[in-house]
Design a protein around this motif. Sequence first.
Motif, PDB file in Angstrom:
ATOM      1  N   LEU A   1       0.828  -1.211   0.000  1.00 44.52           N
ATOM      2  CA  LEU A   1       0.000   0.000   0.000  1.00 44.52           C
ATOM      3  C   LEU A   1       0.860   1.257   0.000  1.00 44.52           C
ATOM      4  N   ILE A   2       1.986   1.217   0.685  1.00 42.37           N
ATOM      5  CA  ILE A   2       2.905   2.367   0.670  1.00 42.37           C
ATOM      6  C   ILE A   2       3.425   2.594  -0.742  1.00 42.37           C
ATOM      7  N   ASN A   3       3.780   1.524  -1.440  1.00 40.58           N
ATOM      8  CA  ASN A   3       4.234   1.638  -2.824  1.00 40.58           C
ATOM      9  C   ASN A   3       3.154   2.245  -3.716  1.00 40.58           C
TER      10      ASN A   3
ATOM     11  N   ILE B   1       3.237   6.128  -5.840  1.00 40.41           N
ATOM     12  CA  ILE B   1       3.168   6.335  -7.295  1.00 40.41           C
ATOM     13  C   ILE B   1       1.807   6.841  -7.757  1.00 40.41           C
ATOM     14  N   PHE B   2       0.794   6.786  -6.908  1.00 42.79           N
ATOM     15  CA  PHE B   2      -0.571   7.090  -7.355  1.00 42.79           C
ATOM     16  C   PHE B   2      -0.691   8.490  -7.955  1.00 42.79           C
TER      17      PHE B   2
ATOM     18  N   GLU C   1       7.525  -6.216  -2.740  1.00 43.01           N
ATOM     19  CA  GLU C   1       7.350  -4.790  -2.440  1.00 43.01           C
ATOM     20  C   GLU C   1       8.666  -4.025  -2.511  1.00 43.01           C
ATOM     21  N   GLU C   2       9.753  -4.664  -2.119  1.00 45.88           N
ATOM     22  CA  GLU C   2      11.055  -4.001  -2.168  1.00 45.88           C
ATOM     23  C   GLU C   2      11.476  -3.777  -3.618  1.00 45.88           C
ATOM     24  N   ILE C   3      11.168  -4.725  -4.484  1.00 45.08           N
ATOM     25  CA  ILE C   3      11.460  -4.569  -5.904  1.00 45.08           C
ATOM     26  C   ILE C   3      10.617  -3.436  -6.489  1.00 45.08           C
ATOM     27  N   LEU C   4       9.350  -3.378  -6.102  1.00 41.78           N
ATOM     28  CA  LEU C   4       8.475  -2.303  -6.570  1.00 41.78           C
ATOM     29  C   LEU C   4       8.958  -0.936  -6.097  1.00 41.78           C
ATOM     30  N   PHE C   5       9.594  -0.904  -4.933  1.00 42.00           N
ATOM     31  CA  PHE C   5      10.133   0.343  -4.382  1.00 42.00           C
ATOM     32  C   PHE C   5      11.049   1.037  -5.375  1.00 42.00           C
ATOM     33  N   PHE C   6      11.832   0.253  -6.122  1.00 40.22           N
ATOM     34  CA  PHE C   6      12.776   0.837  -7.083  1.00 40.22           C
ATOM     35  C   PHE C   6      12.109   1.237  -8.396  1.00 40.22           C
ATOM     36  N   LEU C   7      10.813   1.024  -8.474  1.00 39.49           N
ATOM     37  CA  LEU C   7      10.022   1.544  -9.581  1.00 39.49           C
ATOM     38  C   LEU C   7       9.222   2.760  -9.140  1.00 39.49           C
ATOM     39  N   THR C   8       8.559   2.643  -8.002  1.00 38.84           N
ATOM     40  CA  THR C   8       7.639   3.690  -7.570  1.00 38.84           C
ATOM     41  C   THR C   8       8.360   4.947  -7.094  1.00 38.84           C
TER      42      THR C   8
ATOM     43  N   ALA D   1       8.333   8.656  -8.939  1.00 38.09           N
ATOM     44  CA  ALA D   1       7.821   9.830  -8.237  1.00 38.09           C
ATOM     45  C   ALA D   1       8.864  10.941  -8.173  1.00 38.09           C
ATOM     46  N   CYS D   2      10.129  10.577  -7.968  1.00 38.81           N
ATOM     47  CA  CYS D   2      11.183  11.589  -7.844  1.00 38.81           C
ATOM     48  C   CYS D   2      11.494  12.253  -9.180  1.00 38.81           C
ATOM     49  N   ILE D   3      11.528  11.475 -10.266  1.00 42.12           N
ATOM     50  CA  ILE D   3      11.756  12.078 -11.580  1.00 42.12           C
ATOM     51  C   ILE D   3      10.563  12.954 -11.957  1.00 42.12           C
TER      52      ILE D   3
END
Length: 226
Positions: free
Chosen positions: A7-9, A13-14, A76-83, A87-89
């Motif tokens: 849910l944090i991920n 990105i939402f 979720e950790e893998i998704l972290f490097f996508l989300t 968001a930062c870019i």
Amino acid sequence: MNYTYLLINIAVIFFPLVLSFDKKVHFYSKWRFVIPAIFITGMVFLVWDLLFVKLNVWSFNSNYIIGLSLWGLPLEEILFFLTVPYACIFIYECLNAYFPNNNLQRYSLALSNTLLGLCIAILFFGYSKWYTLINFGFLFAALFAVEYFNHKFRFMYKFYRAYLVSLIPFYIVNGFLTAIPVVIYNNNENLNFSIGTIPFEDHFYLMGLLLMNVYLYEFFKSKKVN
């Protein structure tokens, strides 16, 4: 709750994903530069992450992940490097579009040199700790390469502004991850100094992650222009 990290991920990105179609930024039109930047950086940081799990630098609380894993890392950790990079870019591009005037341009090299000196100082005292060593070693190498070997496109003044703004959601998201905690740190492998519940190194981990993503993003954009 097992869905906490997932849910944090999703929350990260939402809004950037929905607002990617903003008429002024047109972020969706830049996905062809964003996606490879995130993918390449993600591969580097996933190896880093997997190494840290093996070295017991950090671990993940099974109470807050769904239990699916790949390469020994929670989904979720893998998704972290996508989300998070997306968001930062997105923040980086929004600031460039809405606030094109940037007074940091005249100070960016001095700021980079200060950070390079900080990296050397911290490495001198914390070289025996894995998180400190790899984190600040990577940041030093990345900063030095971008400032002194990259002459085709200059972006650090824009990067620093985006980083400072990104610290706002960083404190919210990482605050949850470290306070619950979803991610459990072994303080024997870091400086054992935190801001709230967030380890000091995490601030520079974010900087290194964002720097590599933004550099590759700008690199791919420059190739398109040429």
